[in-house]
Design a protein around this motif. Structure first.
Motif, mmCIF file in Angstrom:
data_model
loop_
_atom_site.group_PDB
_atom_site.id
_atom_site.type_symbol
_atom_site.label_atom_id
_atom_site.label_comp_id
_atom_site.label_asym_id
_atom_site.label_seq_id
_atom_site.Cartn_x
_atom_site.Cartn_y
_atom_site.Cartn_z
ATOM 1 N N GLN A 169 -0.222 -13.289 7.046
ATOM 2 C CA GLN A 169 -1.044 -12.591 6.067
ATOM 3 C C GLN A 169 -0.460 -12.836 4.677
ATOM 4 N N PRO A 170 -0.864 -13.934 4.000
ATOM 5 C CA PRO A 170 -0.245 -14.322 2.725
ATOM 6 C C PRO A 170 -0.275 -13.240 1.650
ATOM 7 N N LYS A 171 -1.274 -12.347 1.674
ATOM 8 C CA LYS A 171 -1.344 -11.345 0.614
ATOM 9 C C LYS A 171 -0.190 -10.344 0.675
ATOM 10 N N ALA A 173 2.795 -11.138 0.521
ATOM 11 C CA ALA A 173 3.778 -11.612 -0.458
ATOM 12 C C ALA A 173 3.570 -10.954 -1.814
ATOM 13 N N GLU A 174 2.361 -10.472 -2.081
ATOM 14 C CA GLU A 174 2.067 -9.812 -3.350
ATOM 15 C C GLU A 174 2.694 -8.424 -3.445
ATOM 16 N N LEU A 175 3.267 -7.933 -2.347
ATOM 17 C CA LEU A 175 3.918 -6.632 -2.356
ATOM 18 C C LEU A 175 5.357 -6.705 -2.850
ATOM 19 N N ARG A 176 5.864 -7.910 -3.073
ATOM 20 C CA ARG A 176 7.185 -8.012 -3.685
ATOM 21 C C ARG A 176 7.126 -7.433 -5.095
ATOM 22 N N GLY A 177 8.227 -6.881 -5.553
ATOM 23 C CA GLY A 177 8.208 -6.231 -6.855
ATOM 24 C C GLY A 177 9.528 -6.316 -7.576
ATOM 25 N N ARG A 178 9.794 -5.299 -8.373
ATOM 26 C CA ARG A 178 11.003 -5.272 -9.193
ATOM 27 C C ARG A 178 11.825 -4.012 -8.917
ATOM 28 N N GLY A 179 11.771 -3.582 -7.663
ATOM 29 C CA GLY A 179 12.518 -2.391 -7.286
ATOM 30 C C GLY A 179 11.700 -1.119 -7.246
ATOM 31 N N GLU A 180 10.367 -1.213 -7.394
ATOM 32 C CA GLU A 180 9.525 -0.019 -7.327
ATOM 33 C C GLU A 180 9.632 0.609 -5.941
ATOM 34 N N THR A 181 9.512 1.933 -5.876
ATOM 35 C CA THR A 181 9.639 2.635 -4.601
ATOM 36 C C THR A 181 8.415 3.480 -4.308
ATOM 37 N N LEU A 182 8.009 3.484 -3.040
ATOM 38 C CA LEU A 182 6.927 4.322 -2.543
ATOM 39 C C LEU A 182 7.532 5.242 -1.489
ATOM 40 N N SER A 183 7.258 6.516 -1.602
ATOM 41 C CA SER A 183 7.851 7.491 -0.696
ATOM 42 C C SER A 183 6.781 8.233 0.079
ATOM 43 N N LEU A 184 7.017 8.427 1.372
ATOM 44 C CA LEU A 184 6.162 9.253 2.222
ATOM 45 C C LEU A 184 6.978 10.462 2.633
ATOM 46 N N ARG A 185 6.451 11.661 2.360
ATOM 47 C CA ARG A 185 7.183 12.899 2.627
ATOM 48 C C ARG A 185 6.372 13.769 3.590
ATOM 49 N N PRO A 186 6.663 13.718 4.896
ATOM 50 C CA PRO A 186 5.935 14.554 5.851
ATOM 51 C C PRO A 186 6.203 16.041 5.591
ATOM 52 N N MET A 224 0.018 8.841 8.437
ATOM 53 C CA MET A 224 -0.213 7.684 9.300
ATOM 54 C C MET A 224 -1.620 7.140 9.110
ATOM 55 N N LEU A 225 -2.613 8.028 9.091
ATOM 56 C CA LEU A 225 -3.993 7.588 8.941
ATOM 57 C C LEU A 225 -4.253 7.029 7.544
ATOM 58 N N LEU A 226 -3.577 7.555 6.539
ATOM 59 C CA LEU A 226 -3.702 7.013 5.189
ATOM 60 C C LEU A 226 -3.169 5.594 5.130
ATOM 61 N N PHE A 227 -1.983 5.363 5.680
ATOM 62 C CA PHE A 227 -1.394 4.026 5.637
ATOM 63 C C PHE A 227 -2.163 3.057 6.519
ATOM 64 N N ALA A 228 -2.872 3.573 7.528
ATOM 65 C CA ALA A 228 -3.747 2.728 8.346
ATOM 66 C C ALA A 228 -5.119 2.566 7.704
ATOM 67 N N ARG A 229 -5.314 3.160 6.521
ATOM 68 C CA ARG A 229 -6.552 3.094 5.763
ATOM 69 C C ARG A 229 -7.731 3.701 6.528
ATOM 70 N N ARG A 230 -7.424 4.758 7.304
ATOM 71 C CA ARG A 230 -8.482 5.507 7.993
ATOM 72 C C ARG A 230 -8.831 6.786 7.237
ATOM 73 N N LEU A 247 0.305 3.014 -4.869
ATOM 74 C CA LEU A 247 -0.327 3.287 -3.574
ATOM 75 C C LEU A 247 -1.585 2.449 -3.413
ATOM 76 N N ASP A 248 -2.420 2.389 -4.437
ATOM 77 C CA ASP A 248 -3.652 1.604 -4.353
ATOM 78 C C ASP A 248 -3.347 0.126 -4.111
ATOM 79 N N HIS A 249 -2.324 -0.387 -4.794
ATOM 80 C CA HIS A 249 -1.918 -1.787 -4.633
ATOM 81 C C HIS A 249 -1.457 -2.044 -3.203
ATOM 82 N N TRP A 250 -0.675 -1.122 -2.652
ATOM 83 C CA TRP A 250 -0.176 -1.258 -1.277
ATOM 84 C C TRP A 250 -1.336 -1.273 -0.285
ATOM 85 N N LEU A 251 -2.226 -0.302 -0.405
ATOM 86 C CA LEU A 251 -3.319 -0.185 0.557
ATOM 87 C C LEU A 251 -4.236 -1.409 0.510
#
Length: 256
Positions: A169-171, A173-186, A224-230, A247-251
């Motif tokens: 899935q070549p796209k 590779a577009e998730l590489r960045g400059r140290g940005e962090t995404l956090s999931l907090r249950p 889980m359902l958010l990250f699965a785009r459900r 988040l939008d870029h990741w999804l």
């Protein structure tokens, strides 16, 4: 990466649970009903995908090798009344194939040799997400144990951070960045969170309870359902803080 994977017995149990849940969700439904969370598919396609995926996995778990397959057939039995039994039979056969030789290694043309338990886990989480698709389509309640939902997030992060993942899935590779962090907090106190780091040389992740440049917090089921785009970020029982664009870029780049 720091994580604790579900044991094989629990994975097999949960696979049967979610296959049974999906079977119950589609019982009596119109086979031609469109699936809102998979808009190009009908319920027949959805059932066919899971049933055929289980049978495909059963074959290579028994053989110890698989060719590169990017999509399995979506052929389901002609009579919708046969779907529940067909789905359960496929999951049962897969579990039995795994239990016959739980230490078997599966040869994959890109990922290389991997334990059969990894593939049983993959089938569990594919089934759990498509169980949600079926439940949302037919209007029945969708439930998932917090530990299984959490393992689904970890399993997905493990897949997208695989060195071979961008080959498929070549796209990614577009998730590489400059140290940005995404956090999931249950919101469940017993479930640790996740922190994803977008580094120049690739993605990394760990189980940790701290905020990132973007943080999304809520029940682990909805995470889980958010990250699965459900579930959409604005339609789930979650709160997004920080840089929403991350988040939008990741999804957008993990939609496959």
């Amino acid at each position: 990466m720091d994580d604790k994977v579900l044991g094989a017995d629990r994975i097999a149990e949960a696979l049967r649970e979610h296959t049974g849940g999906m079977a119950a969700a589609v019982t009596g439904a119109d086979p031609d009903t469109r699936v809102p969370t998979c808009p190009e598919w009908t319920l027949r396609d959805l059932v066919g995908h899971i049933g055929q995926a289980h049978r495909w996995a059963t074959g290579f778990v028994r053989d110890g090798a698989t060719d590169l397959v990017t999509q399995v057939p979506r052929t389901a039995p002609g009579a919708a009344a046969d779907w529940p039994g067909w789905l359960r039979d496929g999951a049962d056969d897969l579990v039995r194939a795994f239990e016959a030789d739980p230490g078997r290694t599966i040869a994959h043309p890109i990922m290389g040799p991997r334990p059969a338990a990894m593939w049983l886990r993959r089938m569990l989480h594919d089934t759990a997400v498509h169980h949600a698709d079926a439940a949302f389509t037919t209007g029945v309640r969708y439930e998932i144990a917090p530990g299984v939902a959490a393992d689904g997030i970890s399993e997905w992060l493990g897949l997208v951070t695989e060195p071979a993942a961008a080959t498929l899935q070549p796209k990614l590779a577009e998730l590489r960045g400059r140290g940005e962090t995404l956090s999931l907090r249950p919101s469940e106190p017993s479930v640790p969170g996740w922190v994803i780091t977008r580094a120049p040389d690739g993605l990394g992740w760990e189980r940790a309870d701290r905020d990132g440049d973007m943080t999304v917090a809520g029940p682990v089921r909805d995470l889980m359902l958010l990250f699965a785009r459900r579930l959409a970020p604005d339609g789930a029982d979650v709160k997004v803080t920080g840089d929403r664009a991350l988040l939008d870029h990741w999804l957008a780049r993990t939609a496959f």
